[in-house]
Each structure stands twice: as structure tokens, then as C-alpha cells.
Motif scaffolding. Structure first.
Motif, PDB file in Angstrom:
ATOM      1  N   LYS A  20     -44.518  -0.113  -3.541  1.00  0.00           N
ATOM      2  CA  LYS A  20     -45.332   1.025  -3.103  1.00  0.00           C
ATOM      3  C   LYS A  20     -46.632   0.485  -2.527  1.00  0.00           C
ATOM      4  CE  LYS A  20     -47.429   1.717  -7.639  1.00  0.00           C
ATOM      5  NZ  LYS A  20     -47.622   2.572  -8.781  1.00  0.00           N
ATOM      6  N   PRO A  21     -47.276   1.238  -1.630  1.00  0.00           N
ATOM      7  CA  PRO A  21     -48.568   0.786  -1.096  1.00  0.00           C
ATOM      8  C   PRO A  21     -49.575   0.621  -2.234  1.00  0.00           C
ATOM      9  CG  PRO A  21     -47.714   2.618   0.176  1.00  0.00           C
ATOM     10  CD  PRO A  21     -46.831   2.486  -1.020  1.00  0.00           C
ATOM     11  N   GLY A  22     -50.339  -0.459  -2.198  1.00  0.00           N
ATOM     12  CA  GLY A  22     -51.290  -0.716  -3.276  1.00  0.00           C
ATOM     13  C   GLY A  22     -52.207  -1.872  -2.934  1.00  0.00           C
ATOM     14  N   LYS A  23     -52.589  -2.627  -3.975  1.00  0.00           N
ATOM     15  CA  LYS A  23     -53.549  -3.705  -3.760  1.00  0.00           C
ATOM     16  C   LYS A  23     -52.998  -5.099  -4.065  1.00  0.00           C
ATOM     17  CE  LYS A  23     -55.923  -2.856  -8.188  1.00  0.00           C
ATOM     18  NZ  LYS A  23     -54.902  -2.002  -8.794  1.00  0.00           N
ATOM     19  N   GLY A  24     -51.688  -5.242  -4.140  1.00  0.00           N
ATOM     20  CA  GLY A  24     -51.102  -6.572  -4.250  1.00  0.00           C
ATOM     21  C   GLY A  24     -50.673  -7.012  -5.634  1.00  0.00           C
ATOM     22  N   ASP A  25     -50.529  -6.083  -6.591  1.00  0.00           N
ATOM     23  CA  ASP A  25     -50.067  -6.449  -7.935  1.00  0.00           C
ATOM     24  C   ASP A  25     -48.557  -6.692  -7.914  1.00  0.00           C
ATOM     25  OD1 ASP A  25     -52.590  -6.157  -8.984  1.00  0.00           O
ATOM     26  OD2 ASP A  25     -52.270  -4.092  -9.641  1.00  0.00           O
ATOM     27  N   GLN A  48     -42.818 -15.089  -0.609  1.00  0.00           N
ATOM     28  CA  GLN A  48     -42.471 -15.532   0.741  1.00  0.00           C
ATOM     29  C   GLN A  48     -42.308 -14.381   1.739  1.00  0.00           C
ATOM     30  OE1 GLN A  48     -39.272 -18.336   0.508  1.00  0.00           O
ATOM     31  NE2 GLN A  48     -39.551 -19.051   2.588  1.00  0.00           N
ATOM     32  N   GLY A  49     -41.654 -13.310   1.334  1.00  0.00           N
ATOM     33  CA  GLY A  49     -41.450 -12.165   2.219  1.00  0.00           C
ATOM     34  C   GLY A  49     -42.753 -11.484   2.598  1.00  0.00           C
ATOM     35  N   LEU A  50     -43.646 -11.318   1.611  1.00  0.00           N
ATOM     36  CA  LEU A  50     -44.937 -10.681   1.866  1.00  0.00           C
ATOM     37  C   LEU A  50     -45.793 -11.539   2.795  1.00  0.00           C
ATOM     38  CD1 LEU A  50     -45.605  -9.544  -1.808  1.00  0.00           C
ATOM     39  CD2 LEU A  50     -45.155  -8.022   0.121  1.00  0.00           C
ATOM     40  N   VAL A  51     -45.721 -12.861   2.619  1.00  0.00           N
ATOM     41  CA  VAL A  51     -46.482 -13.772   3.467  1.00  0.00           C
ATOM     42  C   VAL A  51     -45.941 -13.739   4.902  1.00  0.00           C
ATOM     43  CG1 VAL A  51     -47.034 -16.220   3.862  1.00  0.00           C
ATOM     44  CG2 VAL A  51     -47.146 -15.276   1.559  1.00  0.00           C
ATOM     45  N   ALA A  52     -44.616 -13.643   5.052  1.00  0.00           N
ATOM     46  CA  ALA A  52     -43.990 -13.650   6.381  1.00  0.00           C
ATOM     47  C   ALA A  52     -44.423 -12.458   7.234  1.00  0.00           C
ATOM     48  CB  ALA A  52     -42.471 -13.674   6.248  1.00  0.00           C
ATOM     49  N   VAL A  53     -44.646 -11.302   6.592  1.00  0.00           N
ATOM     50  CA  VAL A  53     -45.075 -10.106   7.343  1.00  0.00           C
ATOM     51  C   VAL A  53     -46.579  -9.848   7.202  1.00  0.00           C
ATOM     52  CG1 VAL A  53     -42.808  -9.015   7.267  1.00  0.00           C
ATOM     53  CG2 VAL A  53     -44.464  -8.499   5.483  1.00  0.00           C
ATOM     54  N   LYS A  54     -47.301 -10.842   6.645  1.00  0.00           N
ATOM     55  CA  LYS A  54     -48.759 -10.771   6.466  1.00  0.00           C
ATOM     56  C   LYS A  54     -49.181  -9.501   5.723  1.00  0.00           C
ATOM     57  CE  LYS A  54     -49.463 -13.504  10.636  1.00  0.00           C
ATOM     58  NZ  LYS A  54     -48.054 -13.741  10.908  1.00  0.00           N
ATOM     59  N   ALA A  55     -48.553  -9.267   4.562  1.00  0.00           N
ATOM     60  CA  ALA A  55     -48.853  -8.072   3.765  1.00  0.00           C
ATOM     61  C   ALA A  55     -49.070  -8.424   2.298  1.00  0.00           C
ATOM     62  CB  ALA A  55     -47.704  -7.079   3.906  1.00  0.00           C
ATOM     63  N   GLU A  56     -49.737  -9.566   2.033  1.00  0.00           N
ATOM     64  CA  GLU A  56     -49.903 -10.028   0.644  1.00  0.00           C
ATOM     65  C   GLU A  56     -50.632  -9.020  -0.243  1.00  0.00           C
ATOM     66  OE1 GLU A  56     -50.493 -14.281   2.553  1.00  0.00           O
ATOM     67  OE2 GLU A  56     -50.585 -12.252   3.349  1.00  0.00           O
ATOM     68  N   GLY A  57     -51.682  -8.388   0.262  1.00  0.00           N
ATOM     69  CA  GLY A  57     -52.462  -7.483  -0.567  1.00  0.00           C
ATOM     70  C   GLY A  57     -52.195  -6.014  -0.292  1.00  0.00           C
ATOM     71  N   ALA A  58     -51.130  -5.709   0.438  1.00  0.00           N
ATOM     72  CA  ALA A  58     -50.903  -4.333   0.889  1.00  0.00           C
ATOM     73  C   ALA A  58     -49.976  -3.528  -0.021  1.00  0.00           C
ATOM     74  CB  ALA A  58     -50.343  -4.340   2.305  1.00  0.00           C
ATOM     75  N   TYR A  59     -49.163  -4.206  -0.825  1.00  0.00           N
ATOM     76  CA  TYR A  59     -48.153  -3.503  -1.622  1.00  0.00           C
ATOM     77  C   TYR A  59     -48.210  -3.923  -3.084  1.00  0.00           C
ATOM     78  CZ  TYR A  59     -46.084  -2.470   2.948  1.00  0.00           C
ATOM     79  OH  TYR A  59     -45.875  -2.045   4.232  1.00  0.00           O
ATOM     80  N   ASP A  60     -47.939  -2.950  -3.965  1.00  0.00           N
ATOM     81  CA  ASP A  60     -47.722  -3.232  -5.379  1.00  0.00           C
ATOM     82  C   ASP A  60     -46.224  -3.342  -5.596  1.00  0.00           C
ATOM     83  OD1 ASP A  60     -50.389  -3.145  -5.954  1.00  0.00           O
ATOM     84  OD2 ASP A  60     -50.369  -1.110  -6.755  1.00  0.00           O
ATOM     85  N   VAL A  61     -45.794  -4.394  -6.274  1.00  0.00           N
ATOM     86  CA  VAL A  61     -44.375  -4.650  -6.480  1.00  0.00           C
ATOM     87  C   VAL A  61     -44.077  -4.653  -7.976  1.00  0.00           C
ATOM     88  CG1 VAL A  61     -42.479  -6.264  -6.053  1.00  0.00           C
ATOM     89  CG2 VAL A  61     -44.335  -6.071  -4.394  1.00  0.00           C
TER      90      VAL A  61
END
Length: 128
Positions: A20-25, A48-61
Motif C-alpha cells: 500500500k502507499p506509505g513511507k517505506g516500512d 530489489q524490485g523497489l530499487v528497480a522502479v525507484k520507489a524505496e520510500g513510496a510503499y509500505d509492504v
């Protein structure tokens, strides 16, 4: 706020991933990523997937993972995250495919055959 869920598998590991959209947890089995995957290599694999799309801090997983070993679990989580990111935004797919993150690694342990000691190990052959 939408929550996307996806599934990732590797060997005998199954990872159910909720993004979900969040702050990278990143939580794995209700524990922090660094607490669950102690090795830096496994942590990098998961991200690796988050880094590939440059979204490290954009989603909470949030991940529920079971079965297999640590490496198989890390790779299952990686596939699940990649699939969830594509569901969020289809434009991510080419970047993830280029990194090889969209392909399910189908290699499994070969079963032991009857009359043999291991899957392929034969008994010692003696000519005389």
C-alpha cells in the motif's frame, strides 16, 4: 487507500505480499525486514524490485512467508513485491522484467528415486 496483494513462490517458499502507499516500512511475518532477514544479501534481494522502479520510500509492504529456507523465502518475497508493483502501475513492468524480477524461478529439488542413495547418486560400479 488501496491495498494490492500478490503472491510469490520459490522452491517450497510461498510469500503473500500486501503493498500500500506509505513511507517505506517492510514487515515480514510481523517483524521488521532487518530483524527477519539478518543477512545484508537477503535484505538487498527483497528490496530489489523497489530499487528497480525507484520507489524505496513510496510503499509500505507487509509479507506473510512460509516454507523453505531463508534464501528461498527472500526470493519469493522479491517476486511477490515485483508483481504487486506491476498491479499498482503497469509502466513498472518493463523495468522489472529487464532486471529479471517478473520470472518465477521454477527450479525445485529433484526427488529421491527408489533403489538409489540420492536423486542421482548410483551405487559404486565395479567392473571386476
Amino acid at each position: 487507500m488501496q491495498i494490492i496483494n500478490a503472491i510469490g513462490r520459490r522452491k517450497t517458499s510461498i510469500a503473500r505480499v500486501y503493498v500500500k502507499p506509505g513511507k517505506g516500512d517492510i514487515k515480514v511475518n510481523n517483524r521488521d525486514l532487518k530483524e527477519y532477514f539478518l543477512s545484508e544479501i537477503h535484505q538487498t534481494l527483497v528490496k530489489q524490485g523497489l530499487v528497480a522502479v525507484k520507489a524505496e520510500g513510496a510503499y509500505d509492504v507487509t509479507v506473510n512467508v512460509e516454507g523453505g529456507g531463508i534464501k528461498g523465502q527472500a526470493e519469493a518475497v522479491r517476486l511477490g513485491i515485483a508483481r504487486a508493483l506491476v498491479e499498482f502501475n503497469a509502466e513498472n513492468k518493463p523495468a522489472l522484467r529487464k532486471e529479471g524480477l517478473m520470472t518465477r524461478d521454477s527450479r525445485m529439488v529433484e526427488r529421491k528415486k527408489p533403489g538409489r542413495r540420492k536423486a542421482r547418486r548410483r551405487f559404486q560400479f565395479s567392473k571386476r
